[in-house]
Design a protein around this motif. Structure first.
Motif, short mmCIF file in Angstrom:
data_model
loop_
_atom_site.label_atom_id
_atom_site.label_comp_id
_atom_site.label_asym_id
_atom_site.label_seq_id
_atom_site.Cartn_x
_atom_site.Cartn_y
_atom_site.Cartn_z
N ILE A 19 0.84 -1.20 0.00
CA ILE A 19 0.00 0.00 0.00
C ILE A 19 0.87 1.26 0.00
CG2 ILE A 19 -1.78 1.28 1.23
CD1 ILE A 19 -2.81 -1.33 2.34
N ILE A 20 0.51 2.21 -0.83
CA ILE A 20 1.26 3.46 -0.96
C ILE A 20 0.73 4.48 0.04
CG2 ILE A 20 1.85 5.34 -2.55
CD1 ILE A 20 1.45 3.29 -4.83
N ILE A 21 1.64 5.14 0.73
CA ILE A 21 1.22 6.12 1.73
C ILE A 21 1.36 7.53 1.17
CG2 ILE A 21 1.84 4.60 3.62
CD1 ILE A 21 4.31 6.32 4.08
N GLU A 22 0.80 8.48 1.89
CA GLU A 22 0.77 9.86 1.44
C GLU A 22 2.18 10.43 1.26
OE1 GLU A 22 -1.64 11.52 0.40
OE2 GLU A 22 -3.46 10.63 1.22
N ASP A 23 2.30 11.37 0.32
CA ASP A 23 3.59 11.99 0.05
C ASP A 23 4.08 12.84 1.22
OD1 ASP A 23 3.69 10.86 -2.48
OD2 ASP A 23 2.71 12.58 -3.43
N ASP A 24 3.16 13.27 2.08
CA ASP A 24 3.54 14.14 3.20
C ASP A 24 4.27 13.39 4.31
OD1 ASP A 24 2.36 16.23 1.89
OD2 ASP A 24 0.45 16.08 2.97
N PHE A 25 4.20 12.07 4.31
CA PHE A 25 4.83 11.32 5.39
C PHE A 25 6.35 11.45 5.32
CE2 PHE A 25 6.96 7.47 6.91
CZ PHE A 25 6.54 7.46 8.23
N ALA A 26 6.97 11.68 6.47
CA ALA A 26 8.43 11.74 6.57
C ALA A 26 8.88 10.88 7.74
CB ALA A 26 8.90 13.18 6.74
N THR A 37 4.30 -4.99 -6.84
CA THR A 37 5.72 -5.31 -7.09
C THR A 37 6.60 -4.87 -5.92
OG1 THR A 37 6.28 -3.20 -8.16
CG2 THR A 37 5.30 -4.92 -9.55
N LEU A 38 6.05 -4.08 -5.01
CA LEU A 38 6.76 -3.58 -3.83
C LEU A 38 7.93 -2.65 -4.19
CD1 LEU A 38 6.94 -6.85 -1.66
CD2 LEU A 38 5.15 -5.09 -1.68
N GLN A 39 7.88 -2.05 -5.37
CA GLN A 39 8.98 -1.20 -5.81
C GLN A 39 8.69 0.30 -5.69
OE1 GLN A 39 11.99 -2.60 -6.57
NE2 GLN A 39 10.86 -4.41 -5.87
N HIS A 40 7.44 0.67 -5.53
CA HIS A 40 7.11 2.10 -5.43
C HIS A 40 7.79 2.69 -4.19
CE1 HIS A 40 4.87 5.82 -5.02
NE2 HIS A 40 4.34 5.62 -6.21
N PRO A 41 8.49 3.81 -4.33
CA PRO A 41 9.24 4.37 -3.20
C PRO A 41 8.39 4.78 -2.01
CG PRO A 41 9.17 5.93 -5.03
CD PRO A 41 8.66 4.62 -5.56
N ARG A 42 7.07 4.95 -2.22
CA ARG A 42 6.20 5.35 -1.11
C ARG A 42 5.36 4.19 -0.59
NH1 ARG A 42 7.81 9.67 1.23
NH2 ARG A 42 5.74 9.93 2.11
N CYS A 43 5.57 2.99 -1.10
CA CYS A 43 4.81 1.86 -0.55
C CYS A 43 5.38 1.50 0.82
CB CYS A 43 4.80 0.66 -1.49
SG CYS A 43 6.32 -0.30 -1.56
N VAL A 88 9.24 2.03 2.52
CA VAL A 88 9.41 2.90 3.69
C VAL A 88 10.05 2.10 4.82
CG1 VAL A 88 8.19 4.22 5.47
CG2 VAL A 88 7.50 4.42 3.07
N LEU A 89 9.55 0.88 5.02
CA LEU A 89 10.12 0.00 6.05
C LEU A 89 11.58 -0.32 5.75
CD1 LEU A 89 9.14 -1.81 8.55
CD2 LEU A 89 9.08 -3.66 6.88
N LYS A 90 11.86 -0.61 4.49
CA LYS A 90 13.23 -0.94 4.09
C LYS A 90 14.19 0.21 4.38
CE LYS A 90 15.87 -2.56 0.06
NZ LYS A 90 15.76 -2.98 -1.36
N ARG A 91 13.78 1.43 4.06
CA ARG A 91 14.63 2.59 4.33
C ARG A 91 14.81 2.81 5.83
NH1 ARG A 91 11.56 4.64 0.01
NH2 ARG A 91 10.18 5.76 1.45
N HIS A 92 13.73 2.61 6.58
CA HIS A 92 13.78 2.86 8.02
C HIS A 92 14.77 1.93 8.72
CE1 HIS A 92 12.26 4.16 11.95
NE2 HIS A 92 12.36 2.89 12.31
N PHE A 93 14.78 0.66 8.32
CA PHE A 93 15.63 -0.32 8.99
C PHE A 93 17.01 -0.48 8.36
CE2 PHE A 93 11.51 -1.60 10.69
CZ PHE A 93 11.83 -1.79 12.03
N ALA A 94 17.29 0.28 7.30
CA ALA A 94 18.58 0.16 6.63
C ALA A 94 19.74 0.52 7.55
CB ALA A 94 18.60 1.06 5.39
N ARG A 95 19.47 1.31 8.57
CA ARG A 95 20.53 1.75 9.48
C ARG A 95 21.04 0.63 10.39
NH1 ARG A 95 16.45 5.79 12.28
NH2 ARG A 95 15.46 5.41 10.27
N TYR A 96 20.24 -0.42 10.56
CA TYR A 96 20.57 -1.47 11.54
C TYR A 96 21.50 -2.52 10.93
CZ TYR A 96 16.99 0.60 14.49
OH TYR A 96 16.26 1.47 15.26
N THR A 97 22.70 -2.10 10.61
CA THR A 97 23.70 -3.00 10.06
C THR A 97 24.26 -3.90 11.16
OG1 THR A 97 25.46 -1.42 10.52
CG2 THR A 97 24.35 -1.24 8.38
#
Length: 217
Positions: A106-113, A179-185, A189-198
């Protein structure tokens, strides 16, 4: 005790543990505190399952486990964040289930940060009221009002997670990307959020060596 503090309950039958391929026990000395349920974990191990115990202490559960992961007290979230990152980055998730039975496409609003954009806070933080305006968190194609009606949709973190707002758009109106490829899905968003946890960050916060972390992951 039950009246005051409630009674523990499982989300499934403990007997089903016997059918597991891998069991992670985190923050619990199950062997001593829940010996009746632990018998099913041991049955799974007898059938070939891997038993992993994540806990600061070495207990009887640790002794019975295949892997004991000593972790700094209070750092569980960072450890789990690392696991989430590893699963996503290495595509170890069940894609058919994720696409069809979660909100990942599901794609979320563009305003979400997210927190990396706002110095540790999500969008909608209202410092004066000590809570979040959740309008920017919504799925694209839906609007949300507070549970009380058309009052201002301000919620603290607990209320937002409990889903007190209700969508006014009809079910299925959300925009999705299977396809789970849309940058706002949600998935991205989850992938970017957890990318820091190396593994290196997990080691720094949790004290778990990268080789041991990767063995668990």
């Amino acid at each position: 005790m039950g009246t005051s503090f409630g009674r523990g309950g499982a989300t499934t039958f403990q007997q089903d543990l016997a059918n597991s391929d891998c069991i992670v026990i985190q923050g619990s000395n199950m062997a001593e505190c829940h010996p009746v349920g632990f018998r099913w974990a041991m049955e799974a191990k007898r059938r070939g399952a891997t038993l992993i115990h994540v806990d600061p202490r070495f207990t009887r559960t640790s002794a019975m486990a295949d892997i004991h992961v000593p972790i700094r007290a209070g750092s569980d979230i960072a450890f789990l964040g690392g696991i989430v990152r590893y699963i996503i980055e290495n595509e170890r998730y069940f894609e058919e289930y994720v696409v069809n039975y979660t909100n990942a496409p599901i794609i979320i609003e563009d305003d979400f940060a997210d927190t990396e954009d706002l110095d540790g806070l999500f969008s909608g933080w209202n410092a004066e009221k000590g809570g979040y305006d959740i309008a920017s968190w919504q799925y694209r194609g839906t609007t949300v009002t507070s549970a009380a009606g058309n009052l201002e949709a301000i919620a603290d973190i607990g209320q937002a997670q409990a889903g007190e707002g209700e969508p006014t758009a009809p079910a299925g109106a959300e925009k999705t990307d299977p396809t789970l490829q849309h940058p706002r899905c949600v998935f991205q968003v989850l992938k970017r959020h957890f990318a820091r946890y190396t593994p290196e960050m997990v080691e720094e916060i949790c004290g778990i060596p990268p080789d041991l972390f990767l063995k668990v992951a």
